[in-house]
Design a protein around this motif. Structure first.
Motif, PDB file in Angstrom:
ATOM      1  N   VAL A 428       4.439   2.744  -2.355  1.00  0.00           N
ATOM      2  CA  VAL A 428       5.721   2.114  -2.031  1.00  0.00           C
ATOM      3  C   VAL A 428       6.839   3.138  -1.927  1.00  0.00           C
ATOM      4  CG1 VAL A 428       5.034  -0.073  -3.081  1.00  0.00           C
ATOM      5  CG2 VAL A 428       6.230   1.635  -4.465  1.00  0.00           C
ATOM      6  N   LEU A 429       6.712   4.269  -2.626  1.00  0.00           N
ATOM      7  CA  LEU A 429       7.743   5.303  -2.547  1.00  0.00           C
ATOM      8  C   LEU A 429       7.465   6.324  -1.449  1.00  0.00           C
ATOM      9  CD1 LEU A 429       8.483   6.008  -6.334  1.00  0.00           C
ATOM     10  CD2 LEU A 429       9.887   4.752  -4.696  1.00  0.00           C
ATOM     11  N   GLY A 430       6.425   6.085  -0.683  1.00  0.00           N
ATOM     12  CA  GLY A 430       6.093   7.012   0.388  1.00  0.00           C
ATOM     13  C   GLY A 430       5.859   6.299   1.696  1.00  0.00           C
ATOM     14  N   LYS A 431       4.611   6.322   2.167  1.00  0.00           N
ATOM     15  CA  LYS A 431       4.280   5.726   3.453  1.00  0.00           C
ATOM     16  C   LYS A 431       4.440   4.207   3.438  1.00  0.00           C
ATOM     17  CE  LYS A 431       1.086   9.408   4.814  1.00  0.00           C
ATOM     18  NZ  LYS A 431      -0.312   9.734   5.206  1.00  0.00           N
ATOM     19  N   GLY A 432       4.406   3.603   2.253  1.00  0.00           N
ATOM     20  CA  GLY A 432       4.575   2.150   2.170  1.00  0.00           C
ATOM     21  C   GLY A 432       5.931   1.703   2.665  1.00  0.00           C
ATOM     22  N   THR A 433       6.981   2.460   2.338  1.00  0.00           N
ATOM     23  CA  THR A 433       8.329   2.126   2.807  1.00  0.00           C
ATOM     24  C   THR A 433       8.423   2.282   4.321  1.00  0.00           C
ATOM     25  OG1 THR A 433       9.431   2.676   0.718  1.00  0.00           O
ATOM     26  CG2 THR A 433      10.753   2.811   2.717  1.00  0.00           C
ATOM     27  N   ASP A 434       7.856   3.365   4.838  1.00  0.00           N
ATOM     28  CA  ASP A 434       7.880   3.574   6.291  1.00  0.00           C
ATOM     29  C   ASP A 434       7.147   2.447   7.015  1.00  0.00           C
ATOM     30  OD1 ASP A 434       9.195   5.935   5.799  1.00  0.00           O
ATOM     31  OD2 ASP A 434       7.372   7.143   5.813  1.00  0.00           O
ATOM     32  N   ALA A 435       5.985   2.067   6.481  1.00  0.00           N
ATOM     33  CA  ALA A 435       5.215   0.991   7.104  1.00  0.00           C
ATOM     34  C   ALA A 435       5.963  -0.333   7.028  1.00  0.00           C
ATOM     35  CB  ALA A 435       3.854   0.861   6.422  1.00  0.00           C
ATOM     36  N   MET A 436       6.683  -0.565   5.951  1.00  0.00           N
ATOM     37  CA  MET A 436       7.446  -1.802   5.796  1.00  0.00           C
ATOM     38  C   MET A 436       8.555  -1.875   6.844  1.00  0.00           C
ATOM     39  SD  MET A 436       8.035  -4.661   4.298  1.00  0.00           S
ATOM     40  CE  MET A 436       7.068  -4.588   2.781  1.00  0.00           C
ATOM     41  N   VAL A 437       9.299  -0.787   7.019  1.00  0.00           N
ATOM     42  CA  VAL A 437      10.388  -0.786   7.999  1.00  0.00           C
ATOM     43  C   VAL A 437       9.833  -0.976   9.412  1.00  0.00           C
ATOM     44  CG1 VAL A 437      12.269   0.574   8.995  1.00  0.00           C
ATOM     45  CG2 VAL A 437      11.846   0.657   6.525  1.00  0.00           C
ATOM     46  N   ASP A 438       8.704  -0.344   9.709  1.00  0.00           N
ATOM     47  CA  ASP A 438       8.074  -0.513  11.025  1.00  0.00           C
ATOM     48  C   ASP A 438       7.669  -1.965  11.254  1.00  0.00           C
ATOM     49  OD1 ASP A 438       8.399   2.158  11.523  1.00  0.00           O
ATOM     50  OD2 ASP A 438       6.340   2.713  10.947  1.00  0.00           O
ATOM     51  N   LEU A 439       7.153  -2.592  10.189  1.00  0.00           N
ATOM     52  CA  LEU A 439       6.730  -3.986  10.299  1.00  0.00           C
ATOM     53  C   LEU A 439       7.930  -4.901  10.531  1.00  0.00           C
ATOM     54  CD1 LEU A 439       4.461  -6.091  10.135  1.00  0.00           C
ATOM     55  CD2 LEU A 439       4.781  -6.129   7.646  1.00  0.00           C
ATOM     56  N   LEU A 440       9.027  -4.655   9.848  1.00  0.00           N
ATOM     57  CA  LEU A 440      10.235  -5.458  10.036  1.00  0.00           C
ATOM     58  C   LEU A 440      10.743  -5.337  11.473  1.00  0.00           C
ATOM     59  CD1 LEU A 440      12.177  -4.587   6.733  1.00  0.00           C
ATOM     60  CD2 LEU A 440      10.922  -6.691   7.230  1.00  0.00           C
ATOM     61  N   ARG A 441      10.656  -4.129  12.011  1.00  0.00           N
ATOM     62  CA  ARG A 441      11.110  -3.906  13.380  1.00  0.00           C
ATOM     63  C   ARG A 441      10.196  -4.637  14.368  1.00  0.00           C
ATOM     64  NH1 ARG A 441      11.190   1.040  13.073  1.00  0.00           N
ATOM     65  NH2 ARG A 441      13.417   1.389  12.696  1.00  0.00           N
ATOM     66  N   GLU A 442       8.892  -4.555  14.171  1.00  0.00           N
ATOM     67  CA  GLU A 442       7.928  -5.223  15.053  1.00  0.00           C
ATOM     68  C   GLU A 442       8.117  -6.732  15.055  1.00  0.00           C
ATOM     69  OE1 GLU A 442       4.133  -4.037  13.670  1.00  0.00           O
ATOM     70  OE2 GLU A 442       4.377  -1.910  14.205  1.00  0.00           O
ATOM     71  N   GLN A 443       8.485  -7.283  13.881  1.00  0.00           N
ATOM     72  CA  GLN A 443       8.644  -8.735  13.758  1.00  0.00           C
ATOM     73  C   GLN A 443      10.051  -9.197  14.120  1.00  0.00           C
ATOM     74  OE1 GLN A 443       5.990 -10.792  13.064  1.00  0.00           O
ATOM     75  NE2 GLN A 443       4.856  -8.847  13.275  1.00  0.00           N
ATOM     76  N   ASP A 444      10.894  -8.286  14.598  1.00  0.00           N
ATOM     77  CA  ASP A 444      12.241  -8.601  15.086  1.00  0.00           C
ATOM     78  C   ASP A 444      13.115  -9.243  14.007  1.00  0.00           C
ATOM     79  OD1 ASP A 444      14.240  -8.570  17.001  1.00  0.00           O
ATOM     80  OD2 ASP A 444      13.825 -10.640  17.611  1.00  0.00           O
ATOM     81  N   VAL A 445      12.978  -8.765  12.776  1.00  0.00           N
ATOM     82  CA  VAL A 445      13.864  -9.244  11.710  1.00  0.00           C
ATOM     83  C   VAL A 445      14.743  -8.110  11.182  1.00  0.00           C
ATOM     84  CG1 VAL A 445      12.374 -11.138  10.984  1.00  0.00           C
ATOM     85  CG2 VAL A 445      12.061  -8.872   9.965  1.00  0.00           C
TER      86      VAL A 445
END
Length: 738
Positions: A428-445
């Motif tokens: 969560v303090l590394g690639k997890g945060t990056d993946a989360m932001v990418d997912l939010l962008r993909e889902q248009d939220v």
């Protein structure tokens, strides 16, 4: 031609006369010495030396300084410390003074903080000793803590995940016992007088705690270090609100001013995007429309700053409600939003669980964000308290983060499809945060993103960032003794003064405790980890299903209950003084107070006086550290060292001579210990010069009073009162010397 010598007055030796007069004035004083040399036996006396034997010259074996100060101190160490303690504690008729030792970690050599602490205690003890009291002081060590475990595992080069608990304990025990012997030897070298040879309810719940993925353990506040410049990804996210989930106030605004059409979203803000799956308002709000045509609920006070992040925002409203500017806009108080339910990426409409709703929280301000803050009670202390206050705390907190600080597969239960697969297993303090932001962008939220630098807590041991994570923890329920504790503190003297502001429990009755203790006494403490559950079931609970817990109740519980070792003294309070660093107000001082009040019928704290001292810094005011090049240990002052630690410019490496323990003790006595203190070349040189003056003065006094051996208890200072006019300047003190 010879000259007749002029008549002269007879030469009379003056000092012997003065000495005789002083001796007459003070009949209680021992016999004074009248001459520095004996009268020559020969009748042939050199006339030039006829009166030399009448001079009273100082004579003493007391040196101005020792050639080997460490050896000289060691010569008298046992007599002035160990034997002195044993002799004075045996005086049963003397009033008892108790200083209870706050145990240091047994994980390495002493540092300057230890030296300050131990010498301060010794000064207090010796002061009370010369006041005629009997001093009780037993040093202790805290062998329960992560620093010892870290050192033990580092020594064998293994992780605790690859070892059994009993193996970890065995290695930690070796490190602790070795460290105790090292620290005991170094404390003795400081000249510490001590007994060196003397031998409520609880509950378990999920609660957010500081957690270090690098150490795989929960941390106390005292185990954190805060670093500036930590970089985080701050995100603004839209949480959709259905028409049927709006509060009455929000529904009215949406219907009248938005025509009841369009997707409405709550614009929330968070600096920890990885906590969004755990999502479960104290200003005025409005519905605004972005350039992208999104309808957002946002705090009015955050409108202008948010336009710099999201883009132009148009306030939607009619001439209704309260008019706040020349433009007509409908303003909603935060209270009108309370109760509004919403959905988000990790809580879709299809989820059977109740939808999260808006609650009020005092920690939400208009200083940053959108005025609506994402709340995750499993990952934030303030969020947890806000949910608890609002009565909205769920039975099961969402916490999809494991002991390694990685997302768990629980995410897949809360989200539609398999889009969460990219998160599972990520830190969560590394690639997890990056993946989360990418997912939010993909889902248009994702509305916007910013990168910020701010202060952030780090694990003081591993030097890596921590998270806040809900883990099963044992807590002592002190609500029942809170009022008693506050009342009891009125009888405690604090120096320096401080301001005071005010599922089922375990089966732990006396029969169960007696049985468990008997088993551990017989088979050893490690049997708790190695034995079977049945071994610990007392007869009166046979047939019931009982399980053991391997959690820690509280990291301070062991040392906090050390006052039980003083109960045999049968006195109240048990200890006259507790003296530790200022960080122990929330640590040892508090745990000692609470454990004492919980287990005793009387509301009497375990101590009468609490004294706190500051921390030891270098002469620039920086924290001392070997790695920073400004470290200094008490043994280096006593035994000497090369002073690369003192040479901040690293240009002059020279030998730092042995100074001995007395220099360190004198430095301790000279500083204002109630604040942070500094030590370095200058302060050590000043202490050395002060010691030279003290020894020179003592040497002169001893040389002028040398005589035959006289027992100390046969000398009375009261008879010296007749000398006061000759020794003290006016005005003469009125008190009688005793």
């Amino acid at each position: 031609m010879t000259r007749k010598s002029p008549s002269r007055l007879p030469i009379v030796p003056v000092r012997p006369i003065i000495s005789r007069q002083l001796a007459v004035l003070s009949s209680g004083l021992f016999q004074c010495r009248y001459a520095s040399t004996a009268t020559p036996a020969s009748s042939q006396v050199d006339k030039r030396k006829a009166y030399s034997h009448t001079l009273l010259l100082p004579k003493t074996d007391f040196p101005l300084k020792h050639k080997d100060v460490v050896a000289a101190e060691k010569k008298y160490r046992s007599k002035t410390s160990d034997l002195l303690y044993k002799e004075q504690i045996s005086r049963k008729d003397n009033r008892l003074f108790v200083l209870h030792d706050g145990p240091p970690y047994a994980n390495g050599n002493l540092h300057m903080g230890h030296a300050l602490n131990k010498v301060l205690k010794d000064i207090i003890n010796r002061y009370n000793l010369i006041r005629g009291k009997r001093v009780h002081y037993v040093p202790g060590w805290d062998c329960h803590g992560l620093p010892i475990e870290h050192k033990a595992l580092a020594a064998i080069g293994k992780s605790h995940t690859s070892l059994k608990p009993s193996q970890v304990r065995s290695e930690a025990r070796k490190v602790a016992l070795d460290a105790i012997e090292v620290q005991k030897t170094e404390m003795k070298a400081l000249g510490v007088m001590a007994d060196w040879d003397g031998e409520g309810g609880t509950y378990r719940t999920l609660r957010p705690t500081y957690y270090s993925p690098s150490s795989r353990t929960a941390l106390a506040e005292a185990e954190l270090s805060y670093k500036d410049g930590h970089k985080s990804r701050s995100v603004y996210v839209g949480f959709p609100v259905a028409k049927t989930d709006m509060s009455d106030g929000l529904s009215e605004v949406y219907r009248k001013d938005c025509g009841g059409k369009g997707k409405l979203e709550l614009a929330i803000w968070t600096t920890t995007p990885w906590t969004l799956p755990a999502n479960m308002v104290n200003m005025e709000y409005a519905i605004v429309k972005s350039d992208a045509g999104r309808l957002l609920v946002i705090g009015i006070d955050r409108l202008e700053p948010m336009q710099e992040v999201i883009g132009e925002l148009k306030v939607i409203g009619r001439l209704q409600g309260e008019k706040r500017s020349s433009r007509a806009q409908l303003i909603m108080a935060g209270s009108q939003l309370i109760g509004t339910r919403y959905t988000h990426l990790f809580h879709p409409e299809s989820l059977s669980q109740p939808k999260p709703s808006i609650i009020t929280a005092k920690h939400v301000t208009a200083q940053a964000g959108t005025g609506l803050v994402h709340s995750a009670p499993a990952h934030g202390h303030e969020d947890y308290e806000a949910f608890l206050t609002a009565g909205a705390l769920p039975d099961d907190l969402r916490c999809p983060v494991n002991d390694d600080g990685c997302f768990t597969a629980d995410l897949e239960k809360w989200i539609e499809g398999d889009i969460a697969s990219s998160l599972v297993g990520q830190e969560v303090l590394g690639k997890g945060t990056d993946a989360m932001v990418d997912l939010l962008r993909e889902q248009d939220v994702l509305l916007a993103e910013q990168k910020i630098e701010h202060r952030y807590p780090y694990d003081w041991k591993s030097k890596k960032p921590i998270i806040v994570r809900a883990t099963p923890q044992w807590f002592a329920d002190v609500e029942g003794v809170k009022s008693s504790a506050i009342e009891a503190l009125d009888n405690v003297h604090f120096h320096p003064a401080i301001s005071l502001f005010g599922p089922d429990g375990p089966i732990m009755d006396s029969q169960t405790l007696d049985h468990v203790i008997a088993v551990l006494n017989e088979k050893g403490i490690d049997h708790w980890w190695e034995g079977q559950d049945e071994d610990f079931i007392p007869p009166h609970l046979e047939g019931q299903k009982v399980s053991r817990s391997f959690d820690t109740l509280d990291v301070w519980f062991d040392s906090g209950s050390s006052w039980t070792l003083l109960e045999e003294l049968s006195r109240q309070p048990l200890a006259d003084v507790y003296l530790e660093g200022s960080d122990q107000h929330r640590g040892w001082f508090q745990s000692s107070m609470l454990t004492k009040l919980i287990s005793s019928p009387e509301s009497i704290p375990p101590y009468g006086t609490v004294i706190t001292h500051g921390f030891v810094m270098d002469e620039k005011g920086d924290k001392m550290s070997k790695s920073a090049g400004n470290g200094l240990s008490p043994m280096e002052i006593i035994h000497g060292t090369k002073v690369s630690a003192f040479d901040y410019d690293k240009t002059d490496i020279k030998q730092f001579p042995p100074r001995g323990a007395d220099i360190l003790r004198l430095w301790t006595a000279s500083v204002d210990y109630t604040n942070d203190v500094s030590i370095g070349p200058t302060s050590i040189s000043n202490a050395t010069e002060a010691m030279r003056k003290l020894r020179n003065t003592l040497r002169y006094l001893i040389a002028n009073t040398k005589s035959q051996s006289v027992a100390l208890d046969s000398v009375s200072l009261r008879s010296c009162c007749t000398l006061r006019p000759h020794l003290l300047p006016p005005p003469y003190p009125h008190s009688t010397l005793t």
